[in-house]
Design a protein around this motif. Structure first.
Motif, PDB file in Angstrom:
ATOM      1  N   PRO A 123      50.486 117.880 156.613  1.00 38.91           N
ATOM      2  CA  PRO A 123      51.416 118.233 157.693  1.00 38.91           C
ATOM      3  C   PRO A 123      50.624 118.514 158.968  1.00 38.91           C
ATOM      4  CG  PRO A 123      51.427 119.924 155.961  1.00 38.91           C
ATOM      5  CD  PRO A 123      50.413 118.905 155.568  1.00 38.91           C
ATOM      6  N   GLU A 124      51.153 118.086 160.075  1.00 37.45           N
ATOM      7  CA  GLU A 124      50.500 118.346 161.364  1.00 37.45           C
ATOM      8  C   GLU A 124      51.303 119.390 162.118  1.00 37.45           C
ATOM      9  OE1 GLU A 124      48.268 115.925 163.482  1.00 37.45           O
ATOM     10  OE2 GLU A 124      48.044 114.270 162.059  1.00 37.45           O
ATOM     11  N   LEU A 125      50.775 119.791 163.255  1.00 35.68           N
ATOM     12  CA  LEU A 125      51.381 120.876 164.023  1.00 35.68           C
ATOM     13  C   LEU A 125      52.901 120.705 164.214  1.00 35.68           C
ATOM     14  CD1 LEU A 125      50.826 123.483 165.562  1.00 35.68           C
ATOM     15  CD2 LEU A 125      50.062 122.129 167.506  1.00 35.68           C
ATOM     16  N   PRO A 126      53.384 119.535 164.662  1.00 38.22           N
ATOM     17  CA  PRO A 126      54.842 119.406 164.843  1.00 38.22           C
ATOM     18  C   PRO A 126      55.618 119.583 163.537  1.00 38.22           C
ATOM     19  CG  PRO A 126      53.679 117.659 165.998  1.00 38.22           C
ATOM     20  CD  PRO A 126      52.672 118.330 165.113  1.00 38.22           C
ATOM     21  N   ASP A 127      55.053 119.076 162.417  1.00 40.01           N
ATOM     22  CA  ASP A 127      55.713 119.246 161.119  1.00 40.01           C
ATOM     23  C   ASP A 127      55.753 120.725 160.740  1.00 40.01           C
ATOM     24  OD1 ASP A 127      55.498 116.387 160.890  1.00 40.01           O
ATOM     25  OD2 ASP A 127      53.462 116.646 160.134  1.00 40.01           O
ATOM     26  N   LEU A 128      54.617 121.403 160.919  1.00 41.93           N
ATOM     27  CA  LEU A 128      54.529 122.811 160.510  1.00 41.93           C
ATOM     28  C   LEU A 128      55.476 123.685 161.331  1.00 41.93           C
ATOM     29  CD1 LEU A 128      50.688 123.219 159.927  1.00 41.93           C
ATOM     30  CD2 LEU A 128      52.490 123.340 158.202  1.00 41.93           C
ATOM     31  N   ILE A 129      55.574 123.396 162.626  1.00 43.88           N
ATOM     32  CA  ILE A 129      56.468 124.187 163.486  1.00 43.88           C
ATOM     33  C   ILE A 129      57.913 124.042 163.009  1.00 43.88           C
ATOM     34  CG2 ILE A 129      57.459 124.263 165.822  1.00 43.88           C
ATOM     35  CD1 ILE A 129      54.577 123.741 166.850  1.00 43.88           C
ATOM     36  N   TYR A 130      58.292 122.820 162.678  1.00 40.60           N
ATOM     37  CA  TYR A 130      59.648 122.560 162.202  1.00 40.60           C
ATOM     38  C   TYR A 130      59.901 123.246 160.856  1.00 40.60           C
ATOM     39  CZ  TYR A 130      63.750 119.965 160.627  1.00 40.60           C
ATOM     40  OH  TYR A 130      64.994 119.619 160.162  1.00 40.60           O
ATOM     41  N   VAL A 166      60.625 116.082 154.258  1.00 34.75           N
ATOM     42  CA  VAL A 166      60.461 114.725 154.798  1.00 34.75           C
ATOM     43  C   VAL A 166      59.543 114.786 156.014  1.00 34.75           C
ATOM     44  CG1 VAL A 166      61.637 112.783 155.903  1.00 34.75           C
ATOM     45  CG2 VAL A 166      62.745 114.012 154.016  1.00 34.75           C
ATOM     46  N   LYS A 167      58.496 113.971 155.992  1.00 35.93           N
ATOM     47  CA  LYS A 167      57.570 113.924 157.121  1.00 35.93           C
ATOM     48  C   LYS A 167      58.055 112.857 158.101  1.00 35.93           C
ATOM     49  CE  LYS A 167      53.191 114.672 155.459  1.00 35.93           C
ATOM     50  NZ  LYS A 167      51.909 114.119 155.006  1.00 35.93           N
ATOM     51  N   VAL A 168      58.431 113.256 159.308  1.00 37.36           N
ATOM     52  CA  VAL A 168      58.941 112.301 160.294  1.00 37.36           C
ATOM     53  C   VAL A 168      57.756 111.751 161.082  1.00 37.36           C
ATOM     54  CG1 VAL A 168      60.518 111.952 162.223  1.00 37.36           C
ATOM     55  CG2 VAL A 168      61.061 113.637 160.464  1.00 37.36           C
ATOM     56  N   ARG A 169      57.451 110.470 160.868  1.00 36.46           N
ATOM     57  CA  ARG A 169      56.272 109.882 161.510  1.00 36.46           C
ATOM     58  C   ARG A 169      56.575 108.512 162.120  1.00 36.46           C
ATOM     59  NH1 ARG A 169      51.556 112.423 159.333  1.00 36.46           N
ATOM     60  NH2 ARG A 169      52.038 114.583 159.796  1.00 36.46           N
ATOM     61  N   ASP A 170      57.810 108.019 161.933  1.00 37.58           N
ATOM     62  CA  ASP A 170      58.088 106.630 162.319  1.00 37.58           C
ATOM     63  C   ASP A 170      58.046 106.411 163.832  1.00 37.58           C
ATOM     64  OD1 ASP A 170      60.321 108.124 162.773  1.00 37.58           O
ATOM     65  OD2 ASP A 170      61.717 106.786 161.735  1.00 37.58           O
ATOM     66  N   PHE A 171      58.049 107.483 164.604  1.00 36.22           N
ATOM     67  CA  PHE A 171      58.023 107.328 166.068  1.00 36.22           C
ATOM     68  C   PHE A 171      56.599 107.222 166.618  1.00 36.22           C
ATOM     69  CE2 PHE A 171      57.933 111.828 165.134  1.00 36.22           C
ATOM     70  CZ  PHE A 171      56.966 112.308 166.004  1.00 36.22           C
ATOM     71  N   LEU A 172      55.601 107.369 165.760  1.00 35.72           N
ATOM     72  CA  LEU A 172      54.222 107.266 166.238  1.00 35.72           C
ATOM     73  C   LEU A 172      53.947 105.846 166.736  1.00 35.72           C
ATOM     74  CD1 LEU A 172      52.257 109.368 163.589  1.00 35.72           C
ATOM     75  CD2 LEU A 172      53.338 110.106 165.720  1.00 35.72           C
ATOM     76  N   LYS A 173      53.033 105.729 167.690  1.00 36.37           N
ATOM     77  CA  LYS A 173      52.824 104.431 168.345  1.00 36.37           C
ATOM     78  C   LYS A 173      51.698 103.592 167.736  1.00 36.37           C
ATOM     79  CE  LYS A 173      54.797 105.905 172.690  1.00 36.37           C
ATOM     80  NZ  LYS A 173      54.516 106.832 173.793  1.00 36.37           N
ATOM     81  N   VAL A 174      50.626 104.232 167.260  1.00 36.84           N
ATOM     82  CA  VAL A 174      49.520 103.443 166.707  1.00 36.84           C
ATOM     83  C   VAL A 174      49.202 103.737 165.248  1.00 36.84           C
ATOM     84  CG1 VAL A 174      48.300 102.809 168.820  1.00 36.84           C
ATOM     85  CG2 VAL A 174      47.840 105.031 167.769  1.00 36.84           C
ATOM     86  N   ARG A 175      49.380 104.974 164.815  1.00 39.79           N
ATOM     87  CA  ARG A 175      49.007 105.347 163.452  1.00 39.79           C
ATOM     88  C   ARG A 175      49.787 104.521 162.433  1.00 39.79           C
ATOM     89  NH1 ARG A 175      44.632 107.476 161.158  1.00 39.79           N
ATOM     90  NH2 ARG A 175      45.079 108.234 159.087  1.00 39.79           N
ATOM     91  N   ARG A 176      49.063 103.761 161.639  1.00 41.36           N
ATOM     92  CA  ARG A 176      49.641 102.901 160.607  1.00 41.36           C
ATOM     93  C   ARG A 176      50.604 101.853 161.154  1.00 41.36           C
ATOM     94  NH1 ARG A 176      47.243 104.907 156.539  1.00 41.36           N
ATOM     95  NH2 ARG A 176      47.032 107.129 156.166  1.00 41.36           N
ATOM     96  N   LYS A 177      50.385 101.454 162.422  1.00 40.84           N
ATOM     97  CA  LYS A 177      51.208 100.405 163.038  1.00 40.84           C
ATOM     98  C   LYS A 177      50.426  99.096 163.081  1.00 40.84           C
ATOM     99  CE  LYS A 177      54.546 103.268 163.983  1.00 40.84           C
ATOM    100  NZ  LYS A 177      55.725 103.320 163.154  1.00 40.84           N
ATOM    101  N   GLU A 178      51.163  97.993 163.251  1.00 38.97           N
ATOM    102  CA  GLU A 178      50.544  96.662 163.277  1.00 38.97           C
ATOM    103  C   GLU A 178      50.234  96.211 164.700  1.00 38.97           C
ATOM    104  OE1 GLU A 178      50.031  94.471 160.602  1.00 38.97           O
ATOM    105  OE2 GLU A 178      50.484  96.130 159.232  1.00 38.97           O
ATOM    106  N   ILE A 179      51.186  96.458 165.604  1.00 33.09           N
ATOM    107  CA  ILE A 179      51.129  95.867 166.931  1.00 33.09           C
ATOM    108  C   ILE A 179      51.222  96.968 167.989  1.00 33.09           C
ATOM    109  CG2 ILE A 179      52.374  94.319 168.548  1.00 33.09           C
ATOM    110  CD1 ILE A 179      51.130  92.809 166.236  1.00 33.09           C
ATOM    111  N   CYS A 180      50.401  96.878 169.021  1.00 34.58           N
ATOM    112  CA  CYS A 180      50.441  97.865 170.102  1.00 34.58           C
ATOM    113  C   CYS A 180      51.777  97.766 170.850  1.00 34.58           C
ATOM    114  CB  CYS A 180      49.298  97.621 171.080  1.00 34.58           C
ATOM    115  SG  CYS A 180      49.397  98.671 172.545  1.00 34.58           S
TER     116      CYS A 180
END
Ligand SMILES: [Zn+2]
Length: 277
Positions: free
Chosen positions: A2-9, A224-238
């Motif tokens: 979990p990262e800071l935004p997850d922990l705060i939530y 549930v870890k919400v991560r789908d809005f990240l731009k590069v982490r585990r993404k294919e295309i910039c």
């Protein structure tokens, strides 16, 4: 992790559901996750009221009368609020009953740890790295960040992950802030210009503030870890230029970056493979 935004939530939701309640039951399925720096076991919590829940470093701390339960979820640990009669998950490690609600700690990898300690006995908790400046506090100023960065001899991504300096970024958000600032993950701190440092500071504030807002807006269950809005982490295309995202090993961790938006040809880049470090 979990990262800071997850922990705060998660901490906010746990507070809503549990604060002020008394422990009415305890169950342990995976004793290996529990560590005791006090004589006894989880039954010590029976009858005690939950006075506070807060984040400390990357731990979630449950403060009872006289005792703290500090949980480090590591890679796969999650919390869930259930009804006491609900079927147990296969990954259940332990549970605390609070009347008609049960706090469950689930851990697929059984790598997390929960430490029961006397109040504030942080020295009994391995890995409780404190002292980093809270990235979402008013103390995290441009000046503070630049002065922290100035003394570093390591690569910028290693610095970003150092919880004794910054509280805190994990792998996912380290990649996001470097992308936002247009800085290659292997750049050495000492070769960043003042402008680079300021841009990186502002990227941290922007990315983390937006992530906290986005995770809260989704209102997903806390496991549930919400991560789908990240731009590069585990993404294919910039998302900015359409170039294929690359990965690079930084201290054994995979860094995701866009080779075009975060070029190695920036003035400050030092190729570590040629410096022998
Ligand atoms: Zn790009």
């Amino acid at each position: 992790m979990p990262e800071l935004p997850d922990l705060i939530y998660v901490v906010g939701k746990l507070r809503e559901g549990l604060l002020g309640r008394h422990v009415s039951a305890e169950r342990v399925k995976e004793p290996v996750v529990l560590r005791f720096a006090v004589r006894g076991n989880l039954s010590l919590l029976l009858g005690r009221s939950l006075a506070e829940i807060f984040r400390k470093s990357h731990f979630v701390v449950f403060r009872f009368e006289g005792l703290d339960l500090a949980v480090n979820p590591m890679l796969a640990g999650r919390f869930r609020l259930s009804a006491p009669g609900d079927k147990d998950e296969g990954t259940l490690a332990f549970a605390l009953g609070f009347g008609d609600v049960e706090l469950r700690y689930l851990d697929d990898k059984v790598m997390g740890k929960a430490y029961l300690i006397a109040t504030d006995d942080w020295k009994a908790v391995p890995g409780m790295q404190t002292g980093g400046v809270d990235l979402l506090s008013s103390e995290f100023t441009r000046e503070r960040f630049v002065s922290l960065l100035r003394h570093r001899r390591d690569q910028v991504r290693v610095f970003l992950l150092d919880k004794k300096a910054l509280d805190s970024l994990g792998n996912a958000y380290a990649d996001e802030v470097l992308f936002e600032a247009g800085i290659h993950p292997k750049t050495f701190c000492r070769s960043l210009s003042h402008d680079d440092a300021v841009r990186l500071h502002d990227a941290i504030v922007k990315v983390m503030t937006e992530a906290v807002g986005e995770v809260a807006r989704r209102e997903e269950p806390i496991d549930v870890k919400v991560r789908d809005f990240l731009k590069v982490r585990r993404k294919e295309i910039c998302p900015r230029c359409g170039t294929k995202i690359r990965t690079a090993g930084v201290r054994g961790m995979d860094a995701y970056f866009c080779p075009r938006c975060q070029p190695t040809t920036r003035a400050g880049f030092v190729d570590w493979t040629r410096t022998g470090k």
